[in-house]
Design a protein around this motif. Structure first.
Motif, short mmCIF file in Angstrom:
data_model
loop_
_atom_site.label_atom_id
_atom_site.label_comp_id
_atom_site.label_asym_id
_atom_site.label_seq_id
_atom_site.Cartn_x
_atom_site.Cartn_y
_atom_site.Cartn_z
N ASP A 4 34.77 -26.28 -94.78
CA ASP A 4 33.63 -26.94 -94.41
C ASP A 4 33.14 -26.99 -93.12
O ASP A 4 31.72 -26.78 -92.80
CB ASP A 4 33.65 -28.71 -94.85
N LEU A 5 33.92 -26.97 -91.97
CA LEU A 5 33.54 -26.94 -90.48
C LEU A 5 32.93 -25.53 -90.07
O LEU A 5 31.68 -25.43 -89.58
CB LEU A 5 34.85 -27.04 -89.68
N GLN A 6 33.67 -24.46 -90.68
CA GLN A 6 32.92 -23.21 -90.50
C GLN A 6 31.61 -22.95 -91.12
O GLN A 6 30.77 -22.41 -90.66
CB GLN A 6 33.97 -22.11 -91.31
N LEU A 7 31.45 -23.65 -92.60
CA LEU A 7 30.17 -23.47 -93.13
C LEU A 7 29.16 -23.98 -92.38
O LEU A 7 27.86 -23.59 -92.28
CB LEU A 7 30.22 -23.97 -94.40
N LYS A 8 29.58 -25.38 -91.90
CA LYS A 8 28.61 -26.14 -91.01
C LYS A 8 28.12 -25.25 -89.79
O LYS A 8 26.97 -25.20 -89.42
CB LYS A 8 29.15 -27.44 -90.71
N GLN A 9 29.08 -24.78 -88.99
CA GLN A 9 28.88 -23.72 -87.88
C GLN A 9 27.76 -22.71 -88.27
O GLN A 9 26.85 -22.45 -87.65
CB GLN A 9 29.95 -23.46 -87.02
N ASP A 10 28.20 -22.21 -89.51
CA ASP A 10 27.40 -20.90 -89.89
C ASP A 10 25.87 -21.28 -90.08
O ASP A 10 24.80 -20.84 -89.89
CB ASP A 10 27.96 -20.15 -91.07
N VAL A 11 25.82 -22.60 -90.88
CA VAL A 11 24.44 -22.98 -91.29
C VAL A 11 23.53 -23.31 -90.09
O VAL A 11 22.40 -22.91 -89.90
CB VAL A 11 24.54 -24.11 -92.13
N GLU A 12 24.31 -23.97 -89.19
CA GLU A 12 23.45 -24.41 -88.00
C GLU A 12 23.02 -23.31 -86.98
O GLU A 12 22.23 -23.15 -86.50
CB GLU A 12 24.53 -25.25 -87.10
N GLU A 13 23.91 -22.19 -86.98
CA GLU A 13 23.54 -20.97 -86.28
C GLU A 13 22.44 -20.27 -87.08
O GLU A 13 21.59 -19.56 -86.52
CB GLU A 13 24.70 -19.88 -86.33
N GLU A 14 22.56 -20.10 -88.53
CA GLU A 14 21.45 -19.63 -89.20
C GLU A 14 20.08 -20.28 -89.00
O GLU A 14 18.83 -19.85 -88.87
CB GLU A 14 21.56 -19.58 -90.72
N LEU A 15 20.09 -21.74 -88.73
CA LEU A 15 18.90 -22.26 -88.65
C LEU A 15 18.30 -22.22 -87.32
O LEU A 15 17.05 -21.93 -87.03
CB LEU A 15 19.17 -23.89 -88.88
N ASP A 16 19.36 -21.93 -86.28
CA ASP A 16 18.87 -21.53 -84.75
C ASP A 16 18.17 -20.09 -84.71
O ASP A 16 17.41 -19.91 -84.00
CB ASP A 16 20.00 -21.51 -83.93
N TRP A 17 18.87 -19.44 -85.70
CA TRP A 17 18.47 -18.05 -85.74
C TRP A 17 16.94 -17.71 -86.57
O TRP A 17 16.21 -16.77 -86.22
CB TRP A 17 19.49 -17.07 -86.71
N THR A 18 16.74 -18.69 -87.35
CA THR A 18 15.17 -18.53 -88.14
C THR A 18 14.06 -18.95 -87.20
O THR A 18 14.17 -20.25 -86.87
CB THR A 18 15.53 -19.52 -89.40
N PRO A 19 13.26 -18.24 -87.25
CA PRO A 19 11.94 -18.53 -86.22
C PRO A 19 11.02 -19.43 -86.74
O PRO A 19 10.37 -20.28 -85.72
CB PRO A 19 11.19 -17.09 -85.75
#
Length: 221
Positions: A4-19
């Motif tokens: 869950d911690l890895q998923l949380k980090q990946d989701v947060e990074e994807e949100l940062d990546w989305t313009p």
């Protein structure tokens, strides 16, 4: 499989990546690979973009969106103004007959009703309204009338799935009855699920798709 911690980090990074998304407007929570998205996006279009960003992340089993649109003062508009603008946009949208889609607005929330021949017309109408300033949400109640589905529509959908997602096609069951397509089975991501739904909706004569597909994460090697 991701924690869950890895998923949380990946989701947060994807949100940062989305313009289209201001990631500071959202809070991400993850439990048992189910992502809950909280916050106050500045537009309905941003809310949808954030939801799609979450679904792009591998390992996400389901998404719960509890974000409420909070328009900046400059984007707040009266319902009558939104309705007039929406009607004008729909009138100028290629592929939509004038008057085919009716608009209702309440506190910035737009409800679309009417009948169209094909699903892409239904999708296009909603997409155009989704990106309007001042809109806090969209409910798409447009019905796809369509004609009779050909006898081999199930086979046509199967071939489309092979073109779009060959691996997933082997795990998807397709049933067709009176223009209603029911999809069942498992897929590896939300993107693959969307591809399957899109293939079903693209078939001639289809006026409804019942999605019983289950997203199953692929174990990490």
């Amino acid at each position: 499989m991701k924690t869950d911690l890895q998923l949380k980090q990946d989701v947060e990074e994807e949100l940062d990546w989305t313009p289209e998304v201001d990631s500071s407007s959202f809070v991400v929570e993850v439990q048992d690979s189910i992502v809950t998205l909280l916050g106050h996006p500045a537009s309905y279009a941003e809310k949808l973009a954030a939801e799609k960003a979450v679904q792009r992340v591998s390992g996400v089993k389901a998404t719960v969106v509890q974000a409420e649109v909070r328009l900046p003062p400059k984007d707040v508009m009266g319902d009558a103004d939104i309705a007039r603008a929406a009607n004008s946009i729909l009138q100028w949208t290629v592929g939509l007959k004038e008057g085919a889609v009716k608009v209702q607005v309440e506190k910035g929330w737009v409800t679309l009703r009417g009948d169209v021949e094909l699903n892409w017309q239904r999708y296009r109408a909603a997409r155009r309204i989704t990106h309007m300033r001042g809109v806090t949400g969209v409910t798409n109640m447009i019905k796809v009338r369509g004609g009779l589905a050909p006898a081999d529509v199930g086979e046509q959908i199967s071939r489309a799935l092979l073109r779009h997602a060959e691996r997933e096609a082997k795990h998807i069951g397709i049933e067709v009855h009176d223009g209603v397509v029911t999809l069942s089975g498992t897929v590896g991501s939300h993107g693959e699920r969307e591809a399957a739904r899109g293939a079903a909706w693209s078939a001639p004569g289809v006026h409804a798709v019942v999605d019983h597909l289950v997203v199953e994460s692929v174990p990490a090697l």
